[in-house]
Design a protein around this motif. Structure first.
Motif, mmCIF file in Angstrom:
data_model
loop_
_atom_site.group_PDB
_atom_site.id
_atom_site.type_symbol
_atom_site.label_atom_id
_atom_site.label_comp_id
_atom_site.label_asym_id
_atom_site.label_seq_id
_atom_site.Cartn_x
_atom_site.Cartn_y
_atom_site.Cartn_z
ATOM 1 N N SER A 248 44.634 -10.792 94.887
ATOM 2 C CA SER A 248 44.097 -10.399 95.969
ATOM 3 C C SER A 248 44.921 -9.549 96.622
ATOM 4 O O SER A 248 44.628 -8.528 97.276
ATOM 5 N N LEU A 249 46.472 -9.900 96.233
ATOM 6 C CA LEU A 249 47.445 -8.884 96.770
ATOM 7 C C LEU A 249 47.177 -7.469 96.221
ATOM 8 O O LEU A 249 47.607 -6.430 96.851
ATOM 9 N N TRP A 250 47.098 -7.368 94.755
ATOM 10 C CA TRP A 250 47.071 -6.157 94.302
ATOM 11 C C TRP A 250 45.712 -5.563 94.711
ATOM 12 O O TRP A 250 45.707 -4.244 94.912
ATOM 13 N N THR A 251 44.585 -6.176 94.914
ATOM 14 C CA THR A 251 43.562 -5.901 95.218
ATOM 15 C C THR A 251 43.537 -5.141 96.907
ATOM 16 O O THR A 251 43.195 -3.884 97.193
ATOM 17 N N THR A 252 44.598 -5.816 97.589
ATOM 18 C CA THR A 252 44.682 -5.313 99.087
ATOM 19 C C THR A 252 45.465 -3.932 98.963
ATOM 20 O O THR A 252 45.238 -2.840 99.722
ATOM 21 N N PHE A 253 46.511 -3.640 98.195
ATOM 22 C CA PHE A 253 47.412 -2.740 97.865
ATOM 23 C C PHE A 253 46.586 -1.485 97.309
ATOM 24 O O PHE A 253 46.760 -0.693 98.079
ATOM 25 N N HIS A 254 45.566 -1.710 96.377
ATOM 26 C CA HIS A 254 44.766 -0.666 96.218
ATOM 27 C C HIS A 254 43.777 -0.301 97.151
ATOM 28 O O HIS A 254 43.565 1.068 97.514
ATOM 29 N N THR A 255 43.292 -1.136 97.839
ATOM 30 C CA THR A 255 42.263 -0.969 99.084
ATOM 31 C C THR A 255 43.066 -0.083 100.049
ATOM 32 O O THR A 255 42.533 0.946 100.365
ATOM 33 N N LEU A 256 44.339 -0.340 100.323
ATOM 34 C CA LEU A 256 45.154 0.474 101.273
ATOM 35 C C LEU A 256 45.367 1.637 100.974
ATOM 36 O O LEU A 256 44.993 2.960 101.770
ATOM 37 N N THR A 257 45.633 2.062 99.523
ATOM 38 C CA THR A 257 45.804 3.430 99.469
ATOM 39 C C THR A 257 44.716 4.215 99.090
ATOM 40 O O THR A 257 44.585 5.238 99.422
ATOM 41 N N ILE A 258 43.575 3.354 98.729
ATOM 42 C CA ILE A 258 42.284 4.342 98.666
ATOM 43 C C ILE A 258 41.897 4.577 100.251
ATOM 44 O O ILE A 258 41.267 5.745 100.397
ATOM 45 N N ALA A 259 42.176 3.476 101.231
ATOM 46 C CA ALA A 259 41.711 4.112 102.458
ATOM 47 C C ALA A 259 42.377 5.196 102.966
ATOM 48 O O ALA A 259 41.824 5.902 103.654
ATOM 49 N N ALA A 260 43.849 5.260 102.679
ATOM 50 C CA ALA A 260 44.627 6.335 103.408
ATOM 51 C C ALA A 260 44.119 7.436 102.420
ATOM 52 O O ALA A 260 44.031 8.601 103.196
ATOM 53 N N TYR A 261 43.876 7.465 101.274
ATOM 54 C CA TYR A 261 43.298 8.619 100.641
ATOM 55 C C TYR A 261 42.020 9.306 101.015
ATOM 56 O O TYR A 261 42.077 10.607 101.228
ATOM 57 N N ASP A 262 40.969 8.340 101.385
ATOM 58 C CA ASP A 262 39.980 8.649 101.825
ATOM 59 C C ASP A 262 39.874 9.490 103.311
ATOM 60 O O ASP A 262 38.770 10.270 103.541
ATOM 61 N N ARG A 263 40.942 9.417 103.917
ATOM 62 C CA ARG A 263 41.239 10.088 105.121
ATOM 63 C C ARG A 263 41.808 11.552 105.032
ATOM 64 O O ARG A 263 42.181 12.134 106.038
ATOM 65 N N ILE A 264 42.271 11.855 103.855
ATOM 66 C CA ILE A 264 42.843 13.062 103.685
ATOM 67 C C ILE A 264 41.946 13.929 102.827
ATOM 68 O O ILE A 264 41.633 13.647 101.891
ATOM 69 N N SER A 265 42.079 15.372 103.274
ATOM 70 C CA SER A 265 41.406 16.147 102.390
ATOM 71 C C SER A 265 42.083 16.763 101.454
ATOM 72 O O SER A 265 43.611 16.917 101.777
ATOM 73 N N GLU A 266 41.885 16.914 100.294
ATOM 74 C CA GLU A 266 42.963 17.368 99.107
ATOM 75 C C GLU A 266 43.534 18.709 99.583
ATOM 76 O O GLU A 266 44.666 19.059 99.385
ATOM 77 N N LYS A 267 42.792 19.371 100.347
ATOM 78 C CA LYS A 267 43.491 20.866 100.578
ATOM 79 C C LYS A 267 44.775 20.661 101.349
ATOM 80 O O LYS A 267 45.322 21.677 101.780
ATOM 81 N N PHE A 268 44.762 19.638 102.139
ATOM 82 C CA PHE A 268 45.917 19.338 103.087
ATOM 83 C C PHE A 268 47.144 18.734 102.317
ATOM 84 O O PHE A 268 48.142 18.369 102.941
ATOM 85 N N ASP A 269 46.926 18.650 101.083
ATOM 86 C CA ASP A 269 48.019 18.246 100.172
ATOM 87 C C ASP A 269 48.517 16.651 100.737
ATOM 88 O O ASP A 269 47.616 15.774 101.048
ATOM 89 N N GLU A 270 49.870 16.470 101.056
ATOM 90 C CA GLU A 270 50.233 15.269 101.497
ATOM 91 C C GLU A 270 49.910 14.629 102.918
ATOM 92 O O GLU A 270 49.804 13.558 103.083
ATOM 93 N N GLU A 271 49.961 15.615 103.701
ATOM 94 C CA GLU A 271 49.879 15.109 105.029
ATOM 95 C C GLU A 271 48.530 14.732 105.829
ATOM 96 O O GLU A 271 47.659 15.421 105.697
ATOM 97 N N ASP A 272 48.702 13.616 106.464
ATOM 98 C CA ASP A 272 47.368 13.082 107.056
ATOM 99 C C ASP A 272 47.616 13.368 108.625
ATOM 100 O O ASP A 272 48.985 13.635 108.882
ATOM 101 N N PHE A 273 46.533 13.689 109.424
ATOM 102 C CA PHE A 273 46.839 14.001 110.645
ATOM 103 C C PHE A 273 47.381 13.122 111.628
ATOM 104 O O PHE A 273 47.924 13.353 112.826
ATOM 105 N N ASP A 274 47.108 12.156 111.083
ATOM 106 C CA ASP A 274 48.009 10.834 112.067
ATOM 107 C C ASP A 274 49.244 10.408 111.735
ATOM 108 O O ASP A 274 50.051 9.417 112.101
ATOM 109 N N GLY A 275 49.956 11.314 110.750
ATOM 110 C CA GLY A 275 51.245 11.101 110.444
ATOM 111 C C GLY A 275 51.307 10.248 109.513
ATOM 112 O O GLY A 275 52.574 9.848 108.741
#
Length: 693
Positions: free
Chosen positions: A445-472
């Motif tokens: 479940s901890l591995w699942t949590t880690f993967h879910t967190l990275t995907i949740a962060a990824y989903d909020r970022i458009s690839e054209k903005f490369d690394e940076e998310d607008f909430d920092g």
């Protein structure tokens, strides 16, 4: 007659009470990991409620393992620790071997008091110990002979072990034979002397192994005294002639098992037939093996670097694993679905057990906790009451400047809960449930949590903005927060060290949101590769390279470099991970915490959560906007979530057993009730009959 019936009724009620007590104590919640040791083992299991009474102020010292039943290293270590306890069982007048399961909530305060940071942790406790005694850490080893030496050295040091008097004298070297025979007031017994160097533990181990038998005296003499008796071989063992003091050679070398086996043979007719202490094959220092038969060099690279030159870039699946895959449903929900219950259970255990077990949280450790709670509050897709609770904890924690204790953390966890901000109370696994309680569970479940967190962060970022998310917040920062949690709070010592070896390169290797998601995926697959076939692997859930070809055919392509094994297409893998771990695919199988919990709260967001999806121009990202519209239109998901109830995680058999048990108890209560009614009727009738006419 009435008195007899009353006694019978009381007995029935007492039996019912005992029955309920036994059932409630012997039926652990589904998914709870069982302790690694039980009454069949020679390891003494200790709990918080009996630790002081059992350990403190006793006449013997203790070796106690503080372990975690889900920790892979602890699971592999348990067979060796059991063999050690059996091997030194005859040492119990000097030292007993015990264990404490820190994964159980009833032991949390005990493990916190002794400041247990990693698992397994071995501690020595002296005889006549007081409550203030913190114990002495014992260097761990996968070699029983090494552990025996550590135990002997501790027992022999009376300033540490507090073992004094006659028992302590038995382990001290003698200068001459008179020192052996003078204490004997009831005649002489056959005497064996072991000649050895001062730092050797050979003689003391043999003395302890032979302790308790009355037919033979075993003592040790240092090499400096050997020359006066004409002894030149060191170490060596001789039988002493009682009449003239002459010596008969018995053995030499440093094999303890060989010495004890010789002494257990009938050296003299007066020797009683004592059973041999448990034998352990001699192990050379260079052949350290884990209980699972895996060498340390392999264990060190579970998530580490390449094992050597010539290793393929893509990890091949083993043929024996492929055979087992034919019997496993890799397309089932346990493999292709993320369960809300698993995320909440992981959250419950990590915050209520792992973090709370810390005696003090300060400095870099406090910063790591702040970062981890921050990403949980922002990215973890949980029910709204849990999300509100995480935000309250985050706000409180970010304002803390000084150190906090584990007790203060728990006080805050309890204090910050309200009717609308709720923290999950149970750790029950569904998708991460194993074929036995010792498999999967929290690590899964901890591995699942880690993967879910990275995907949740990824989903909020458009690839054209490369690394940076607008909430920092960036995917890299999520990984760094995960690394901080694993470093300072994840209890499995071996797992933590190996993960950290690989994650050292996060700053160098993660240069975009995409590479961050794939970095964690590669680390997880590397762990699966090296743990495949390990003692900790669930036979019904083999550790394979994920996703398998049957789960995602598009994720695999032919190996252009040759070979029968395919290689991963990382672009397709990213799409697969995004689909699997997104909030829209989450299975809402946990108990509903509020009647307000509807589809708009499914991502666990409050107002501050929604803001992170806004672009600078005030518009939401297109992907998020479409997903929200899709969720709001999907009434089937809403109906499914509203049908969820608090018995999630219970199968039809469990519910059926509950119904049968309920009917059985109801029948018993009715029988007892009718019995009392009958007694009252008889008594009333008797009173009426005795009335004067």
């Amino acid at each position: 007659m009435e008195a007899v019936e009353t006694v019978r009724c009381r007995r029935v009620l007492l039996l019912l009470f005992c029955f309920f007590a036994v059932v409630s104590r012997s039926a652990p919640p589904k998914g709870k990991a069982k302790p690694l040791y039980d009454e069949k083992d020679d390891v003494i299991s200790l709990r918080d409620d009996d630790f002081d009474f059992t350990v403190l102020a006793t006449t013997n010292a203790w070796l106690i393992e503080f372990y975690n039943s889900w920790c892979g290293h602890c699971v592999r270590y348990a067979p060796l620790y059991k063999r050690l306890a059996t091997n030194v069982k005859v040492w119990r007048p000097f030292m007993k071997v015990a264990a404490v399961d820190c994964s159980q909530e009833y032991n949390r305060e005990l493990c916190q008091f002794y400041d247990i940071k990693v698992f397994p942790t071995l501690k020595f406790f002296p005889a006549f110990a007081s409550k203030r005694t913190n114990g002495t850490n014992c260097l761990g080893s996968d070699n029983i002979m090494h552990l025996r030496k550590f135990m002997v050295e501790y027992i022999s040091n009376s300033s540490l072990s507090n073992i004094e008097g006659r028992r302590s004298d038995l382990l001290q070297p003698v200068e001459n034979f008179d020192e052996i025979w003078q204490p004997s007031k009831h005649g002489y017994r056959p005497t064996v002397v072991i000649f050895e160097q001062e730092q050797s533990t050979l003689g003391r181990q043999v003395i302890l192994d032979m302790f308790g038998q009355t037919a033979l005296v075993v003592r040790r003499m240092l090499a400096r005294s050997a020359s006066r008796y004409g002894v030149s071989k060191i170490p060596s063992m001789y039988l002493v002639n009682i009449e003239d003091g002459s010596l008969k050679f018995l053995a030499d070398g440093d094999n303890v098992t060989n010495y004890v086996a010789i002494l257990k043979n009938p050296i003299s007719s007066s020797m009683s037939d004592q059973g041999s202490p448990p034998q352990e094959p001699s192990e050379s220092p260079g052949s350290l093996k884990s209980p699972g038969g895996i060498s340390n060099s392999v264990l060190e690279i579970i998530v580490g670097e390449e094992t050597g030159p010539g290793k393929p870039a893509e990890i091949n699946q083993k043929s024996e694993i492929l055979k087992r895959l034919k019997e496993v449903d890799l397309l089932g929900e346990n493999y292709l679905k993320v369960h809300e219950q698993d995320l909440e259970s992981s959250l419950h255990y990590s915050l209520r057990q792992e973090v709370a077990m810390s005696k003090t949280i300060s400095g870099e450790k406090l910063l790591a906790l702040k970062n981890y709670i921050d990403i949980l509050a922002k990215f973890l897709p949980v029910q709204k009451p849990i999300s509100l609770f995480l935000n309250k904890v985050n706000n409180w924690l970010q304002s803390e400047r000084g150190p906090i204790t584990g007790d203060e953390w728990m006080e805050a966890i309890n204090r910050l809960q309200t009717s609308t901000a709720i923290f999950p109370e149970a750790d029950t696994w569904t998708g991460c449930s194993g074929s036995d309680s010792k498999y999967r569970g929290y690590p899964c479940s901890l591995w699942t949590t880690f993967h879910t967190l990275t995907i949740a962060a990824y989903d909020r970022i458009s690839e054209k903005f490369d690394e940076e998310d607008f909430d920092g917040v960036r995917v890299k920062e999520v990984l760094l927060a995960v690394r901080g949690y694993v470093k300072y709070f994840f209890g499995c010592r071996e797992c933590s060290e190996n993960f950290l070896k690989r994650s050292v390169h996060i700053e160098e290797l993660v240069h975009s949101p995409r590479s961050g998601v794939l970095f964690l995926w590669k680390a997880h697959n590397r762990a699966n590769h090296f743990l495949s076939g390990d003692l900790t692997e669930d036979p019904l859930h083999p550790k394979v390279q994920f996703p398998a070809s049957v789960q995602c055919p598009a994720c695999h392509r032919p190996n252009v470099a040759g070979g029968s094994e395919s290689v991963f297409d990382e672009k397709e893998v990213l799409l697969f991970l995004q689909k699997m771990y997104t909030r829209r695919s989450l299975v809402p199988d946990s108990p509903r915490l509020s009647p307000d919990a509807s589809e708009k709260n499914f991502d666990g967001a409050d107002a501050s959560f929604q803001q992170v999806h806004k672009r600078d121009d005030g518009h939401e990202f297109q992907g998020f906007d479409q997903s929200e519209k899709l969720i709001s239109r999907n009434s089937e998901i809403v109906r499914t979530r509203l049908k969820a109830f608090s018995l999630s995680g219970m199968g039809p058999i469990d519910i059926g057993m509950c119904v049968i048990f309920y009917v059985f108890c109801l029948g018993i209560v009715i029988i007892v009730y009718l019995r009392f009614v009958k007694l009252r009727s008889i008594r009333l009738c008797g009173n009426i009959c005795r009335l004067p006419v």
